[in-house]
Motif scaffolding. Structure first.
Motif, PDB file in Angstrom:
ATOM      1  N   SER A  30       0.831  -1.205   0.000  1.00 33.78           N
ATOM      2  CA  SER A  30       0.000   0.000   0.000  1.00 33.78           C
ATOM      3  C   SER A  30       0.867   1.257   0.000  1.00 33.78           C
ATOM      4  CB  SER A  30      -0.929  -0.011   1.217  1.00 33.78           C
ATOM      5  OG  SER A  30      -1.696   1.157   1.260  1.00 33.78           O
ATOM      6  N   GLN A  31       1.899   1.255   0.802  1.00 31.24           N
ATOM      7  CA  GLN A  31       2.810   2.402   0.860  1.00 31.24           C
ATOM      8  C   GLN A  31       3.534   2.585  -0.471  1.00 31.24           C
ATOM      9  OE1 GLN A  31       5.270   1.560   4.264  1.00 31.24           O
ATOM     10  NE2 GLN A  31       3.688   2.202   5.717  1.00 31.24           N
ATOM     11  N   TRP A  32       3.954   1.498  -1.091  1.00 35.20           N
ATOM     12  CA  TRP A  32       4.626   1.583  -2.389  1.00 35.20           C
ATOM     13  C   TRP A  32       3.683   2.161  -3.446  1.00 35.20           C
ATOM     14  CZ3 TRP A  32       7.294  -3.882  -2.634  1.00 35.20           C
ATOM     15  CH2 TRP A  32       8.372  -3.910  -1.746  1.00 35.20           C
ATOM     16  N   ARG A  33       2.415   1.730  -3.422  1.00 34.77           N
ATOM     17  CA  ARG A  33       1.452   2.278  -4.385  1.00 34.77           C
ATOM     18  C   ARG A  33       1.285   3.779  -4.176  1.00 34.77           C
ATOM     19  NH1 ARG A  33      -1.346  -2.454  -2.956  1.00 34.77           N
ATOM     20  NH2 ARG A  33      -2.818  -1.254  -1.701  1.00 34.77           N
ATOM     21  N   ALA A  34       1.156   4.201  -2.929  1.00 27.52           N
ATOM     22  CA  ALA A  34       0.970   5.620  -2.624  1.00 27.52           C
ATOM     23  C   ALA A  34       2.196   6.441  -3.039  1.00 27.52           C
ATOM     24  CB  ALA A  34       0.686   5.806  -1.129  1.00 27.52           C
ATOM     25  N   ALA A  35       3.376   5.849  -2.926  1.00 28.48           N
ATOM     26  CA  ALA A  35       4.617   6.544  -3.267  1.00 28.48           C
ATOM     27  C   ALA A  35       4.945   6.460  -4.757  1.00 28.48           C
ATOM     28  CB  ALA A  35       5.766   5.962  -2.450  1.00 28.48           C
ATOM     29  N   GLY A  36       4.201   5.627  -5.486  1.00 26.77           N
ATOM     30  CA  GLY A  36       4.474   5.472  -6.913  1.00 26.77           C
ATOM     31  C   GLY A  36       5.642   4.561  -7.205  1.00 26.77           C
ATOM     32  N   THR A  37       5.979   3.703  -6.246  1.00 26.94           N
ATOM     33  CA  THR A  37       7.053   2.733  -6.458  1.00 26.94           C
ATOM     34  C   THR A  37       6.435   1.342  -6.532  1.00 26.94           C
ATOM     35  OG1 THR A  37       7.445   2.510  -4.085  1.00 26.94           O
ATOM     36  CG2 THR A  37       8.738   4.167  -5.229  1.00 26.94           C
ATOM     37  N   GLY A  38       7.251   0.348  -6.786  1.00 24.66           N
ATOM     38  CA  GLY A  38       6.733  -1.005  -6.907  1.00 24.66           C
ATOM     39  C   GLY A  38       6.166  -1.241  -8.294  1.00 24.66           C
ATOM     40  N   PRO A  39       5.590  -2.409  -8.504  1.00 26.12           N
ATOM     41  CA  PRO A  39       5.079  -2.745  -9.833  1.00 26.12           C
ATOM     42  C   PRO A  39       3.804  -1.980 -10.171  1.00 26.12           C
ATOM     43  CG  PRO A  39       4.520  -4.485  -8.285  1.00 26.12           C
ATOM     44  CD  PRO A  39       5.406  -3.513  -7.548  1.00 26.12           C
ATOM     45  N   ALA A  40       3.530  -1.888 -11.464  1.00 29.14           N
ATOM     46  CA  ALA A  40       2.281  -1.275 -11.924  1.00 29.14           C
ATOM     47  C   ALA A  40       1.104  -2.053 -11.345  1.00 29.14           C
ATOM     48  CB  ALA A  40       2.234  -1.292 -13.442  1.00 29.14           C
ATOM     49  N   PHE A  41      -0.005  -1.356 -11.125  1.00 25.77           N
ATOM     50  CA  PHE A  41      -1.183  -2.011 -10.568  1.00 25.77           C
ATOM     51  C   PHE A  41      -2.436  -1.440 -11.200  1.00 25.77           C
ATOM     52  CE2 PHE A  41      -0.433   1.677  -7.956  1.00 25.77           C
ATOM     53  CZ  PHE A  41      -1.686   2.181  -7.679  1.00 25.77           C
ATOM     54  N   LEU A  42      -3.522  -2.162 -11.040  1.00 28.35           N
ATOM     55  CA  LEU A  42      -4.831  -1.735 -11.514  1.00 28.35           C
ATOM     56  C   LEU A  42      -5.687  -1.355 -10.322  1.00 28.35           C
ATOM     57  CD1 LEU A  42      -5.450  -4.730 -13.918  1.00 28.35           C
ATOM     58  CD2 LEU A  42      -4.832  -2.423 -14.597  1.00 28.35           C
ATOM     59  N   ARG A  43      -6.438  -0.277 -10.454  1.00 30.92           N
ATOM     60  CA  ARG A  43      -7.413   0.122  -9.437  1.00 30.92           C
ATOM     61  C   ARG A  43      -8.780  -0.079 -10.086  1.00 30.92           C
ATOM     62  NH1 ARG A  43      -6.254   3.472  -5.222  1.00 30.92           N
ATOM     63  NH2 ARG A  43      -4.461   4.236  -6.370  1.00 30.92           N
ATOM     64  N   LEU A  44      -9.476  -1.124  -9.669  1.00 35.20           N
ATOM     65  CA  LEU A  44     -10.747  -1.499 -10.275  1.00 35.20           C
ATOM     66  C   LEU A  44     -11.903  -1.013  -9.419  1.00 35.20           C
ATOM     67  CD1 LEU A  44      -9.745  -5.156 -11.191  1.00 35.20           C
ATOM     68  CD2 LEU A  44      -9.681  -3.151 -12.666  1.00 35.20           C
ATOM     69  N   GLY A  45     -12.748  -0.200 -10.000  1.00 32.25           N
ATOM     70  CA  GLY A  45     -13.907   0.311  -9.284  1.00 32.25           C
ATOM     71  C   GLY A  45     -13.673   1.689  -8.726  1.00 32.25           C
ATOM     72  N   ASP A  46     -14.767   2.321  -8.360  1.00 38.98           N
ATOM     73  CA  ASP A  46     -14.736   3.661  -7.794  1.00 38.98           C
ATOM     74  C   ASP A  46     -15.099   3.577  -6.314  1.00 38.98           C
ATOM     75  OD1 ASP A  46     -14.195   4.834 -10.257  1.00 38.98           O
ATOM     76  OD2 ASP A  46     -16.311   4.905 -10.781  1.00 38.98           O
ATOM     77  N   GLY A  47     -15.052   4.684  -5.673  1.00 35.16           N
ATOM     78  CA  GLY A  47     -15.494   4.728  -4.285  1.00 35.16           C
ATOM     79  C   GLY A  47     -14.357   4.604  -3.303  1.00 35.16           C
TER      80      GLY A  47
END
Length: 71
Positions: A30-47
């Motif tokens: 989660s921290q890597w996603r927030a920082a823009g590091t780590g592998p690419a990921f998909l965010r599926l859905g809204d809310g």
């Protein structure tokens, strides 16, 4: 198309599966996603709670880039 019929490069894995694969905490991912590091990921859905998924091909490419040549 079900996960079983997807081409291997399109298989999606959950953050929990990736955390187990790499032996890291879910919070680390989660921290890597927030920082823009780590592998690419998909965010599926809204809310408030979108589903996060990683394409296996992206995870494998990230792993390949992390290899150190120690010859």
């Amino acid at each position: 198309m079900s996960a079983a019929s997807q081409p291997p490069s399109e298989h999606l894995i959950t953050p929990a599966q990736l955390a187990i694969r790499w032996g890291v905490a879910l919070n680390t991912l989660s921290q890597w996603r927030a920082a823009g590091t780590g592998p690419a990921f998909l965010r599926l859905g809204d809310g408030e709670r979108p589903r996060i998924r990683y394409r296996l091909a992206d995870v494998q490419e990230y792993e390949r880039r992390q290899l150190e040549n120690r010859q």
